[in-house]
Design a protein around this motif. Structure first.
Motif, PDB file in Angstrom:
ATOM      1  N   ILE A 117       2.180   0.230   0.829  1.00  0.00           N
ATOM      2  CA  ILE A 117       1.931  -0.537  -0.397  1.00  0.00           C
ATOM      3  C   ILE A 117       0.758   0.092  -1.141  1.00  0.00           C
ATOM      4  N   ILE A 118       0.919   0.283  -2.439  1.00  0.00           N
ATOM      5  CA  ILE A 118      -0.199   0.641  -3.312  1.00  0.00           C
ATOM      6  C   ILE A 118      -0.271  -0.436  -4.380  1.00  0.00           C
ATOM      7  N   LEU A 143       3.663   7.096  -1.722  1.00  0.00           N
ATOM      8  CA  LEU A 143       4.352   6.023  -1.007  1.00  0.00           C
ATOM      9  C   LEU A 143       5.335   6.566   0.017  1.00  0.00           C
ATOM     10  N   LYS A 144       5.434   5.873   1.140  1.00  0.00           N
ATOM     11  CA  LYS A 144       6.485   6.144   2.113  1.00  0.00           C
ATOM     12  C   LYS A 144       7.833   5.695   1.554  1.00  0.00           C
ATOM     13  N   VAL A 145       8.905   6.115   2.187  1.00  0.00           N
ATOM     14  CA  VAL A 145      10.226   5.559   1.877  1.00  0.00           C
ATOM     15  C   VAL A 145      10.185   4.060   2.151  1.00  0.00           C
ATOM     16  N   GLY A 146      10.655   3.273   1.205  1.00  0.00           N
ATOM     17  CA  GLY A 146      10.575   1.818   1.328  1.00  0.00           C
ATOM     18  C   GLY A 146       9.250   1.245   0.864  1.00  0.00           C
ATOM     19  N   GLY A 147       8.333   2.122   0.436  1.00  0.00           N
ATOM     20  CA  GLY A 147       7.021   1.677  -0.022  1.00  0.00           C
ATOM     21  C   GLY A 147       7.091   0.968  -1.363  1.00  0.00           C
ATOM     22  N   ARG A 148       6.088   0.116  -1.611  1.00  0.00           N
ATOM     23  CA  ARG A 148       6.054  -0.692  -2.835  1.00  0.00           C
ATOM     24  C   ARG A 148       4.807  -0.386  -3.653  1.00  0.00           C
ATOM     25  N   HIS A 178      -3.517  -1.048   8.411  1.00  0.00           N
ATOM     26  CA  HIS A 178      -4.779  -0.518   7.890  1.00  0.00           C
ATOM     27  C   HIS A 178      -4.824  -0.771   6.383  1.00  0.00           C
ATOM     28  N   THR A 179      -5.984  -1.193   5.899  1.00  0.00           N
ATOM     29  CA  THR A 179      -6.176  -1.461   4.482  1.00  0.00           C
ATOM     30  C   THR A 179      -7.239  -0.524   3.934  1.00  0.00           C
ATOM     31  N   TYR A 180      -6.904   0.186   2.867  1.00  0.00           N
ATOM     32  CA  TYR A 180      -7.822   1.103   2.198  1.00  0.00           C
ATOM     33  C   TYR A 180      -8.269   0.443   0.888  1.00  0.00           C
ATOM     34  N   CYS A 181      -9.572   0.395   0.680  1.00  0.00           N
ATOM     35  CA  CYS A 181     -10.144  -0.329  -0.455  1.00  0.00           C
ATOM     36  C   CYS A 181     -10.946   0.623  -1.341  1.00  0.00           C
ATOM     37  N   ILE A 182     -10.532   0.756  -2.588  1.00  0.00           N
ATOM     38  CA  ILE A 182     -11.209   1.646  -3.538  1.00  0.00           C
ATOM     39  C   ILE A 182     -11.788   0.813  -4.676  1.00  0.00           C
ATOM     40  N   ASP A 183     -12.994   1.166  -5.113  1.00  0.00           N
ATOM     41  CA  ASP A 183     -13.527   0.575  -6.335  1.00  0.00           C
ATOM     42  C   ASP A 183     -14.534   1.536  -6.958  1.00  0.00           C
ATOM     43  N   ALA A 184     -14.521   1.585  -8.290  1.00  0.00           N
ATOM     44  CA  ALA A 184     -15.467   2.441  -9.011  1.00  0.00           C
ATOM     45  C   ALA A 184     -16.866   1.850  -9.020  1.00  0.00           C
ATOM     46  N   ASP A 185     -16.964   0.553  -8.766  1.00  0.00           N
ATOM     47  CA  ASP A 185     -18.238  -0.154  -8.821  1.00  0.00           C
ATOM     48  C   ASP A 185     -18.784  -0.323  -7.405  1.00  0.00           C
ATOM     49  N   ILE A 186     -19.880   0.345  -7.102  1.00  0.00           N
ATOM     50  CA  ILE A 186     -20.450   0.294  -5.759  1.00  0.00           C
ATOM     51  C   ILE A 186     -20.918  -1.109  -5.394  1.00  0.00           C
ATOM     52  N   VAL A 187     -21.336  -1.890  -6.396  1.00  0.00           N
ATOM     53  CA  VAL A 187     -21.759  -3.278  -6.128  1.00  0.00           C
ATOM     54  C   VAL A 187     -20.562  -4.119  -5.708  1.00  0.00           C
ATOM     55  N   PRO A 241       3.983  -7.514   2.354  1.00  0.00           N
ATOM     56  CA  PRO A 241       3.239  -6.805   3.404  1.00  0.00           C
ATOM     57  C   PRO A 241       3.669  -7.254   4.797  1.00  0.00           C
ATOM     58  N   GLN A 242       3.820  -6.266   5.693  1.00  0.00           N
ATOM     59  CA  GLN A 242       4.289  -6.538   7.056  1.00  0.00           C
ATOM     60  C   GLN A 242       3.279  -6.001   8.067  1.00  0.00           C
ATOM     61  N   GLY A 243       3.330  -6.539   9.252  1.00  0.00           N
ATOM     62  CA  GLY A 243       2.455  -6.097  10.323  1.00  0.00           C
ATOM     63  C   GLY A 243       2.581  -4.597  10.567  1.00  0.00           C
ATOM     64  N   GLY A 244       1.454  -3.930  10.737  1.00  0.00           N
ATOM     65  CA  GLY A 244       1.434  -2.506  11.045  1.00  0.00           C
ATOM     66  C   GLY A 244       1.478  -1.593   9.830  1.00  0.00           C
ATOM     67  N   GLU A 245       1.574  -2.139   8.633  1.00  0.00           N
ATOM     68  CA  GLU A 245       1.693  -1.299   7.443  1.00  0.00           C
ATOM     69  C   GLU A 245       0.327  -0.835   6.930  1.00  0.00           C
ATOM     70  N   ARG A 246       0.380   0.243   6.134  1.00  0.00           N
ATOM     71  CA  ARG A 246      -0.820   0.756   5.464  1.00  0.00           C
ATOM     72  C   ARG A 246      -0.784   0.329   3.996  1.00  0.00           C
ATOM     73  N   VAL A 247      -1.908  -0.237   3.558  1.00  0.00           N
ATOM     74  CA  VAL A 247      -2.011  -0.758   2.188  1.00  0.00           C
ATOM     75  C   VAL A 247      -3.202  -0.111   1.497  1.00  0.00           C
TER      76      VAL A 247
END
Length: 307
Positions: A98-99, A230-235, A53-62, A24-30
């Motif tokens: 990054i995903i 993913l973007k080009v170069g994405g992981r 920016h970091t996007y956080c997903i979870d099926a468990d609301i708790v 992970p690098q500065g300015g990336e979206r994860v």
């Protein structure tokens, strides 16, 4: 480490192979597709900095609420989404650098008996990650055919004697004998397997959990959609914990990382869309296993999208 004893796998203070490959690098979206208690997500957020920016997903609301506690209250560059990662293609997300997905069961599921994920305590037989929808394990057992139960324990738990367990469960349920708690389910497994039950119980609960949450179908959809996001170069990186998951990840990565061949000459045509980051999955070091025994089954695979 959280109050639940959670340590992010392959990313502790001593050894960070996850970041060695995902970089992970500065300015990336994860996108952390399984945020859990937020350990991995917080590390990504620190790495991409205020311009990322970091996007956080979870099926468990708790879990999602616990994860939010990892971040400053006024944080602007983190987005929390209650949902299943199988739906990432329908969430309106931007392209990602990054995903990442950690397919393990989070610490609260194992440590809180009332979630019904552990056979060591008596609790409602639930096993759902998302308590706002779906069918509990108790209802699932009561509405499944004997053949379906056999298939689940054979395929998802990789259990010998799955037919006998399915037969006994089906007979008990249709005699009106309750199967509403983890203890009642455990008792049947112990009766069928006898002295072997302690080694079988984790497989039986795993099989039921995978079925109740349709985990393999969700993983299949994630593996189908994530590369295009993913973007080009994405992981893309995934940590799995049992052979069924790891096999699916391996088989999904292989064609994307393999160049096409001319049907007549067998010569390589062009370059593959992705490059695999490692020939064999990365596993925890002996030192990490000592610090975090729950990481023992982890296998990490990753690939990079070509320019």
């Amino acid at each position: 480490m959280s109050q639940f004893g959670h340590i992010p796998v392959l990313l502790d203070d001593h050894n960070r192979p996850l970041f060695d490959y995902l970089r992970p690098q500065g300015g990336e979206r994860v996108l952390d597709a399984t945020v859990g208690l937020g350990g991995h997500a917080k590390a990504f957020w620190n790495a991409v900095g205020s311009t990322g920016h970091t996007y956080c997903i979870d099926a468990d609301i708790v879990n999602l609420q616990w994860a939010k506690e990892c971040f400053p209250q006024d944080v602007q560059n983190v987005t929390f989404i209650h949902g299943n990662f199988r739906d990432i293609g329908r969430m309106g997300l931007p392209s990602m650098d990054i995903i990442f997905a950690d397919l393990g069961v989070s610490s609260p599921h194992l440590d809180d008996p009332m979630r019904g994920f552990t056979f060591r305590d008596d609790a409602p037989l639930d096993l759902r990650f998302d308590h706002t929808k779906g069918t509990t394990a108790a209802v699932f057992l009561a509405t499944s055919s004997e053949e379906e139960l056999k298939r689940i324990f054979r395929d998802y738990g990789e259990m010998r004697g799955s037919g006998k367990l399915a037969h006994v469960l089906y007979r008990e349920l249709h005699r009106g004998i309750g199967m509403q708690t983890t203890a009642q389910f455990r008792t049947v497994v112990e009766r069928v397997y006898g002295y072997r039950a302690p080694s079988i119980l984790p497989q039986a609960f795993q099989a039921l959990r995978v079925a109740v949450n349709a985990e393999l179908g969700a993983l299949e959809e994630l593996l189908d959609v994530a590369p295009a996001l993913l973007k080009v170069g994405g992981r893309l990186g995934i940590i799995s914990y049992h052979s069924l998951e790891d096999r699916m990840v391996k088989e999904a990565f292989r064609p994307l990382c393999t160049a096409e061949k001319d049907p007549l000459t067998g010569a390589r045509v062009g370059e593959p869309a992705f490059v695999q980051c490692m020939k064999k999955p990365v596993i925890p070091s002996p030192e990490e296993l000592e610090r975090n025994p729950r990481s023992r089954s982890a296998k990490f695979r990753a690939m990079v999208k070509r320019a």
